[in-house]
Structures are given as structure tokens and as C-alpha cells.
Scaffold this motif. Structure first.
Motif, short mmCIF file in Angstrom:
data_model
loop_
_atom_site.label_atom_id
_atom_site.label_comp_id
_atom_site.label_asym_id
_atom_site.label_seq_id
_atom_site.Cartn_x
_atom_site.Cartn_y
_atom_site.Cartn_z
N PHE A 145 0.81 -1.22 0.00
CA PHE A 145 0.00 0.00 0.00
C PHE A 145 0.85 1.26 0.00
N SER A 146 2.08 1.12 -0.45
CA SER A 146 2.90 2.30 -0.64
C SER A 146 2.36 3.12 -1.81
N PRO A 147 2.59 4.42 -1.83
CA PRO A 147 2.03 5.26 -2.91
C PRO A 147 2.35 4.75 -4.31
N ARG A 148 3.58 4.26 -4.50
CA ARG A 148 3.95 3.80 -5.85
C ARG A 148 3.15 2.57 -6.26
N VAL A 155 0.24 1.56 -4.90
CA VAL A 155 -1.18 1.90 -4.99
C VAL A 155 -1.51 2.44 -6.38
N ALA A 156 -0.63 3.30 -6.87
CA ALA A 156 -0.82 3.82 -8.23
C ALA A 156 -0.77 2.68 -9.25
N LEU A 157 0.13 1.71 -9.00
CA LEU A 157 0.22 0.56 -9.90
C LEU A 157 -1.05 -0.29 -9.84
N HIS A 158 -1.60 -0.48 -8.62
CA HIS A 158 -2.85 -1.24 -8.48
C HIS A 158 -3.98 -0.57 -9.28
N LEU A 159 -4.10 0.74 -9.10
CA LEU A 159 -5.17 1.47 -9.80
C LEU A 159 -4.99 1.42 -11.31
N LEU A 160 -3.74 1.52 -11.75
CA LEU A 160 -3.47 1.45 -13.18
C LEU A 160 -3.84 0.07 -13.74
N ALA A 161 -3.52 -0.99 -12.99
CA ALA A 161 -3.85 -2.34 -13.44
C ALA A 161 -5.36 -2.56 -13.49
N ILE A 162 -6.06 -2.07 -12.45
CA ILE A 162 -7.52 -2.21 -12.44
C ILE A 162 -8.13 -1.45 -13.62
N GLY A 163 -7.65 -0.23 -13.85
CA GLY A 163 -8.16 0.55 -14.98
C GLY A 163 -7.91 -0.14 -16.31
N ALA A 164 -6.71 -0.72 -16.46
CA ALA A 164 -6.40 -1.42 -17.71
C ALA A 164 -7.30 -2.64 -17.89
N LEU A 165 -7.56 -3.37 -16.79
CA LEU A 165 -8.44 -4.53 -16.88
C LEU A 165 -9.85 -4.13 -17.29
N VAL A 166 -10.37 -3.07 -16.67
CA VAL A 166 -11.73 -2.63 -16.99
C VAL A 166 -11.83 -2.17 -18.44
N VAL A 167 -10.87 -1.36 -18.87
CA VAL A 167 -10.90 -0.85 -20.25
C VAL A 167 -10.78 -1.98 -21.26
N CYS A 168 -9.82 -2.88 -21.04
CA CYS A 168 -9.63 -3.99 -21.98
C CYS A 168 -10.83 -4.92 -21.99
N GLY A 169 -11.41 -5.15 -20.80
CA GLY A 169 -12.59 -6.01 -20.74
C GLY A 169 -13.77 -5.41 -21.49
N LEU A 170 -14.01 -4.10 -21.29
CA LEU A 170 -15.13 -3.45 -21.96
C LEU A 170 -14.92 -3.37 -23.47
N LEU A 171 -13.70 -3.04 -23.89
CA LEU A 171 -13.44 -2.97 -25.32
C LEU A 171 -13.56 -4.35 -25.97
N GLY A 172 -13.10 -5.39 -25.27
CA GLY A 172 -13.24 -6.74 -25.80
C GLY A 172 -14.70 -7.14 -25.90
N ARG A 173 -15.50 -6.79 -24.87
CA ARG A 173 -16.93 -7.13 -24.92
C ARG A 173 -17.64 -6.36 -26.04
N TRP A 174 -17.22 -5.13 -26.27
CA TRP A 174 -17.80 -4.34 -27.36
C TRP A 174 -17.52 -5.00 -28.72
N GLN A 175 -16.28 -5.41 -28.93
CA GLN A 175 -15.94 -6.06 -30.20
C GLN A 175 -16.66 -7.40 -30.34
#
Length: 250
Positions: free
Chosen positions: A6-9, A11-31
Motif C-alpha cells: 500500500f505504498s504510494p507507488r 497503490v498507483a500501480l494497483h489502480l493502473l492495473a484495475i483501470g487497464a483490466l476494466v478498459v480492456c474487458g469493456l473494449l473486448g466485450r464491445w468487439q
């Protein structure tokens, strides 16, 4: 360990990974949705009504582009040959041949009634103009295997092959018309039978399926990179706590 996770660096990595998963999942479902939609039948241009004689000929099957086309037919109904098509949405279809005046007849489904004694079964007299959609002859294979006896004057399908036997001496055009309008209008009208406009078979776009898989692979790669950076951070912390012993002096 929790302090590192839970260090700042990180935590930013966790959020970035979650965001990437959500975006890739939604774009894949759209296609994937685009791929699925491409395979479904879709409506095509619905041309203006044409004379039924231009699309239906005696002894010839309807062409694919003639199915569900809007047509018009002018003539007189042959009341003596009217049949009731049973087991249609809990009621019956009124099937009456229309004499076109050129030596041929076309079967017309005038509408739906709940029972055989409905007043709408009365056949209009005189010359009429029917507008409707042209449908292909129905198959009788499943009917021939059935043992149920129908009342006189009833059938289970609108089959040109069967109607030729039931209406001997009739030069019958192939297919049948499902009426949507009639002029002049009958005194008691049957409920119109719903018929969908022409459709065209879809063609699956496999490229979109590949795009969907590609986006999901990107998402898995993001998870791998997240795991890789977290593992390195934990290993680095462990090495700071337990440094390698210094070599002994010679």
C-alpha cells in the motif's frame, strides 16, 4: 508486507492495473458484441408493392428476393374453396384462393379468427384488391407423420403441393399472400396476420472476434506486468532486510 503493497507507488500501480483490466474487458466485450450482431439477420430495403404475377409463377419456387415482398393481387375470391389453417396462435387462418382472372389463382391468408364460426370467415363477394406479403409454400413433412384427424375444411399448413390436391383443376401460383389490406374492406374483417418485412442473412465478421481476443490478451498482459512489479518490490524489500553477508577478510 502490507506497508509495501500500500505504498504510494504500488497503490498507483494497483489502480493502473484495475483501470487497464476494466478498459480492456469493456473494449473486448464491445468487439464481441459487434461480432455477434454481424451474424444476425437484418432488415433490407422494402420495395413498393408489385403485382403478385411478377414474383409468383405456377410450378416454380419463389426466389429468395421474392420472400416477404409486398405484392398486390386483384381478382375475386373463390368462396367454395376456402380452408381454415388450424393451430395458428390458438386460432385459425382464413385461407381463400383469389382468382386473378388470367386462369390462375393465388392462395390468400385473409386473416386470423379465434374459431371456425367467427363472422369474419364470410368470404367477400365481387372484385377486390389485396395488398400483402408473399410467403413461400410451407412444408408438409411434419404433417404427414401426424395421425390427428382435422375437421373437414381444415389443414395444418399452407402447402402448394397439398392445395393442388385439395383444389383440383386449379392452376395455382406458388406461395401464398398474407393480406395486410383489402379494398373494398370486408364488412367483418379478420385480425391481420403479422408478417415480418424482408431480411438478409448476416455475415460474421471474424475480424471483430480477433479484436475482442486481442483486447482480452492485453488485459491479461496488464495483470502479468502488475504481478511482475509487485513481486520485484517485495523481493527488493526482503533483500533490504536480509542483506547478503560480507565476505570474510583474508
Amino acid at each position: 508486507m502490507l506497508r509495501i503493497l500500500f505504498s504510494p507507488r504500488l497503490v498507483a500501480l494497483h489502480l493502473l492495473a484495475i483501470g487497464a483490466l476494466v478498459v480492456c474487458g469493456l473494449l473486448g466485450r464491445w468487439q464481441l458484441g459487434v461480432f455477434e450482431e454481424s451474424g444476425r439477420p437484418h432488415a433490407v430495403l422494402d420495395p413498393a408493392p408489385v403485382a403478385v404475377s411478377t414474383l409468383s409463377q405456377p410450378g416454380r419456387h419463389l426466389t429468395a428476393d421474392a420472400v416477404s415482398r409486398q405484392v398486390t393481387a386483384e381478382g375475386t375470391f373463390d368462396a367454395a374453396k376456402q380452408l381454415l389453417v388450424a393451430e395458428r396462435d390458438g386460432g385459425l387462418w382464413l385461407l381463400t384462393p383469389l382468382d386473378l382472372g388470367d386462369g390462375t389463382q393465388i392462395p390468400v391468408v385473409r386473416g386470423w379468427v379465434p374459431a371456425a364460426g367467427d363472422p369474419a370467415t364470410a368470404v367477400p363477394e365481387g372484385r377486390v384488391t389485396v395488398t400483402g406479403r408473399l410467403r413461400p409454400s410451407e412444408s408438409t413433412d411434419s404433417v404427414q407423420r401426424r395421425v390427428r384427424q382435422l375437421p373437414p375444411g381444415q389443414v395444418l399448413t399452407v402447402s402448394s403441393a397439398e392445395l393442388i390436391n385439395l383444389w383440383p383443376g386449379t392452376k395455382l401460383r406458388n406461395g401464398f399472400v398474407v393480406a395486410t389490406a383489402q379494398s373494398p374492406a370486408p364488412v367483418v374483417a379478420a385480425r391481420p396476420v403479422n408478417v415480418s418485412p424482408p431480411t438478409e442473412s448476416g455475415v460474421l465478421t471474424w475480424r471483430n472476434l480477433a479484436y475482442a481476443a486481442q483486447w482480452w490478451i492485453f488485459g491479461l498482459f496488464a495483470v502479468f506486468m502488475w504481478w511482475h512489479f509487485v513481486r520485484d518490490a517485495l523481493r527488493g524489500r526482503a533483500q533490504e532486510r536480509d542483506p547478503d553477508p560480507e565476505p570474510a577478510a583474508v
